[in-house]
Design a protein around this motif. Structure first.
Motif, PDB file in Angstrom:
ATOM      1  N   UNK A   1     -18.043 -54.824 -13.382  1.00  0.00           N
ATOM      2  CA  UNK A   1     -19.133 -55.728 -12.997  1.00  0.00           C
ATOM      3  C   UNK A   1     -20.454 -54.984 -13.149  1.00  0.00           C
ATOM      4  N   UNK A   2     -21.517 -55.709 -13.467  1.00  0.00           N
ATOM      5  CA  UNK A   2     -22.824 -55.049 -13.530  1.00  0.00           C
ATOM      6  C   UNK A   2     -23.138 -54.341 -12.212  1.00  0.00           C
ATOM      7  N   UNK A   3     -23.717 -53.177 -12.297  1.00  0.00           N
ATOM      8  CA  UNK A   3     -23.981 -52.357 -11.115  1.00  0.00           C
ATOM      9  C   UNK A   3     -24.880 -53.075 -10.113  1.00  0.00           C
ATOM     10  N   UNK A   4     -25.732 -53.942 -10.595  1.00  0.00           N
ATOM     11  CA  UNK A   4     -26.662 -54.635  -9.708  1.00  0.00           C
ATOM     12  C   UNK A   4     -26.187 -56.034  -9.324  1.00  0.00           C
ATOM     13  N   UNK A   5     -24.941 -56.384  -9.638  1.00  0.00           N
ATOM     14  CA  UNK A   5     -24.478 -57.757  -9.380  1.00  0.00           C
ATOM     15  C   UNK A   5     -24.532 -58.118  -7.898  1.00  0.00           C
ATOM     16  N   UNK A   6     -24.294 -57.183  -7.015  1.00  0.00           N
ATOM     17  CA  UNK A   6     -24.328 -57.463  -5.584  1.00  0.00           C
ATOM     18  C   UNK A   6     -25.756 -57.668  -5.083  1.00  0.00           C
ATOM     19  N   UNK A   7     -26.726 -57.171  -5.847  1.00  0.00           N
ATOM     20  CA  UNK A   7     -28.124 -57.223  -5.402  1.00  0.00           C
ATOM     21  C   UNK A   7     -29.002 -58.101  -6.288  1.00  0.00           C
TER      22      UNK A   7
ATOM     23  N   UNK B   1     -29.649 -61.277  -6.467  1.00  0.00           N
ATOM     24  CA  UNK B   1     -30.499 -62.255  -5.761  1.00  0.00           C
ATOM     25  C   UNK B   1     -31.693 -61.550  -5.120  1.00  0.00           C
ATOM     26  N   UNK B   2     -31.452 -60.365  -4.534  1.00  0.00           N
ATOM     27  CA  UNK B   2     -32.547 -59.614  -3.915  1.00  0.00           C
ATOM     28  C   UNK B   2     -33.544 -59.123  -4.964  1.00  0.00           C
ATOM     29  N   UNK B   3     -33.045 -58.712  -6.115  1.00  0.00           N
ATOM     30  CA  UNK B   3     -33.933 -58.240  -7.184  1.00  0.00           C
ATOM     31  C   UNK B   3     -34.805 -59.383  -7.702  1.00  0.00           C
ATOM     32  N   UNK B   4     -34.209 -60.544  -7.876  1.00  0.00           N
ATOM     33  CA  UNK B   4     -34.975 -61.703  -8.336  1.00  0.00           C
ATOM     34  C   UNK B   4     -36.003 -62.090  -7.277  1.00  0.00           C
ATOM     35  N   UNK B   5     -35.607 -62.031  -6.004  1.00  0.00           N
ATOM     36  CA  UNK B   5     -36.539 -62.346  -4.919  1.00  0.00           C
ATOM     37  C   UNK B   5     -37.689 -61.335  -4.881  1.00  0.00           C
ATOM     38  N   UNK B   6     -37.384 -60.049  -5.099  1.00  0.00           N
ATOM     39  CA  UNK B   6     -38.425 -59.022  -5.126  1.00  0.00           C
ATOM     40  C   UNK B   6     -39.407 -59.287  -6.266  1.00  0.00           C
ATOM     41  N   UNK B   7     -38.882 -59.595  -7.442  1.00  0.00           N
ATOM     42  CA  UNK B   7     -39.751 -59.891  -8.581  1.00  0.00           C
ATOM     43  C   UNK B   7     -40.630 -61.113  -8.270  1.00  0.00           C
ATOM     44  N   UNK B   8     -40.050 -62.142  -7.644  1.00  0.00           N
ATOM     45  CA  UNK B   8     -40.812 -63.348  -7.295  1.00  0.00           C
ATOM     46  C   UNK B   8     -41.884 -63.010  -6.254  1.00  0.00           C
ATOM     47  N   UNK B   9     -41.534 -62.172  -5.265  1.00  0.00           N
ATOM     48  CA  UNK B   9     -42.508 -61.771  -4.249  1.00  0.00           C
ATOM     49  C   UNK B   9     -43.672 -61.010  -4.884  1.00  0.00           C
ATOM     50  N   UNK B  10     -43.370 -60.069  -5.760  1.00  0.00           N
ATOM     51  CA  UNK B  10     -44.424 -59.282  -6.411  1.00  0.00           C
ATOM     52  C   UNK B  10     -45.326 -60.168  -7.256  1.00  0.00           C
ATOM     53  N   UNK B  11     -44.733 -61.119  -7.955  1.00  0.00           N
ATOM     54  CA  UNK B  11     -45.530 -62.067  -8.750  1.00  0.00           C
ATOM     55  C   UNK B  11     -46.386 -62.930  -7.845  1.00  0.00           C
ATOM     56  N   UNK B  12     -45.776 -63.446  -6.767  1.00  0.00           N
ATOM     57  CA  UNK B  12     -46.494 -64.342  -5.854  1.00  0.00           C
ATOM     58  C   UNK B  12     -47.623 -63.654  -5.104  1.00  0.00           C
ATOM     59  N   UNK B  13     -47.437 -62.368  -4.798  1.00  0.00           N
ATOM     60  CA  UNK B  13     -48.476 -61.644  -4.055  1.00  0.00           C
ATOM     61  C   UNK B  13     -49.608 -61.191  -4.970  1.00  0.00           C
ATOM     62  N   UNK B  14     -49.385 -61.288  -6.261  1.00  0.00           N
ATOM     63  CA  UNK B  14     -50.414 -60.856  -7.210  1.00  0.00           C
ATOM     64  C   UNK B  14     -50.438 -59.347  -7.428  1.00  0.00           C
ATOM     65  N   UNK B  15     -49.502 -58.627  -6.808  1.00  0.00           N
ATOM     66  CA  UNK B  15     -49.469 -57.167  -6.976  1.00  0.00           C
ATOM     67  C   UNK B  15     -49.072 -56.789  -8.395  1.00  0.00           C
ATOM     68  N   UNK B  16     -47.945 -57.305  -8.812  1.00  0.00           N
ATOM     69  CA  UNK B  16     -47.423 -57.014 -10.146  1.00  0.00           C
ATOM     70  C   UNK B  16     -46.769 -58.288 -10.661  1.00  0.00           C
TER      71      UNK B  16
END
Length: 165
Positions: free
Chosen positions: A22-28, A30-45
């Motif tokens: 399984x991909x090493x990040x498969x368990x995480x 959803x959290x990675x996608x949420x982090x990317x969405x948070x960073x985009x939404x906050x305007x940081x990155x």
């Protein structure tokens, strides 16, 4: 010797990561996608998930280029082998995933980003390869034209010339 042991250990870690069922990040994921969405939404990155994955692949393979280049020392092979080795290893890993691991998602972008990581590590290590190859940790550099017997002979000749004066 230590650099070569680190290289062997690092290759083992990479093999475990790229050949895991399984991909090493498969368990995480959803959290990675949420982090990317948070960073985009906050305007940081403004990061998309695929950009985070690409950056992670580059960072994962950078030490491979670094360690391989330093372990080869100042030999001519260190000028071309690490980038080629990185491309071959990455391509083999993706083909292995395609043929043997149905839950993995092989991609040509992974081959490119993995190879880019090795190339960056190689570029960082090139200026340091001579000093690292001759460091006491790895022992003397082979083929430098000065073996111990030759050095002793020069010292004896210099001593005899001084005592003759």
């Amino acid at each position: 010797m230590i650099v070569r042991l680190l290289l062997l250990g690092y290759l083992s870690i990479i093999a475990l990561i790229v050949l895991a069922p399984d991909p090493i990040d498969s368990a995480y994921r959803a959290e990675e996608i949420a982090l990317a969405a948070f960073l985009r939404g906050s305007g940081l990155i403004s990061l998309q998930y695929w950009q985070m994955e690409l950056a992670a692949n580059v960072v994962l393979f950078l030490p491979l280029g670094l360690l391989l280049t330093i372990s080869l020392g100042r030999s001519r092979i260190s000028l071309w082998l690490p980038p080629l080795f990185g491309a071959v290893v990455s391509t083999a890993a993706e083909i292995g995933q395609l043929l043997l691991l149905p839950d993995r998602f092989p991609s040509p972008i992974d081959v490119i980003s993995n190879t880019l990581g090795v190339v960056l590590g190689w570029c960082i290590a090139l200026p340091f390869r001579r000093s690292a190859a001759s460091a006491e940790i790895d022992g003397p550099v082979e083929g430098d034209g000065r073996d111990a017997e030759h050095e002793l002979s020069e010292q004896r000749d210099g001593f005899s010339e001084q005592s003759a004066v």
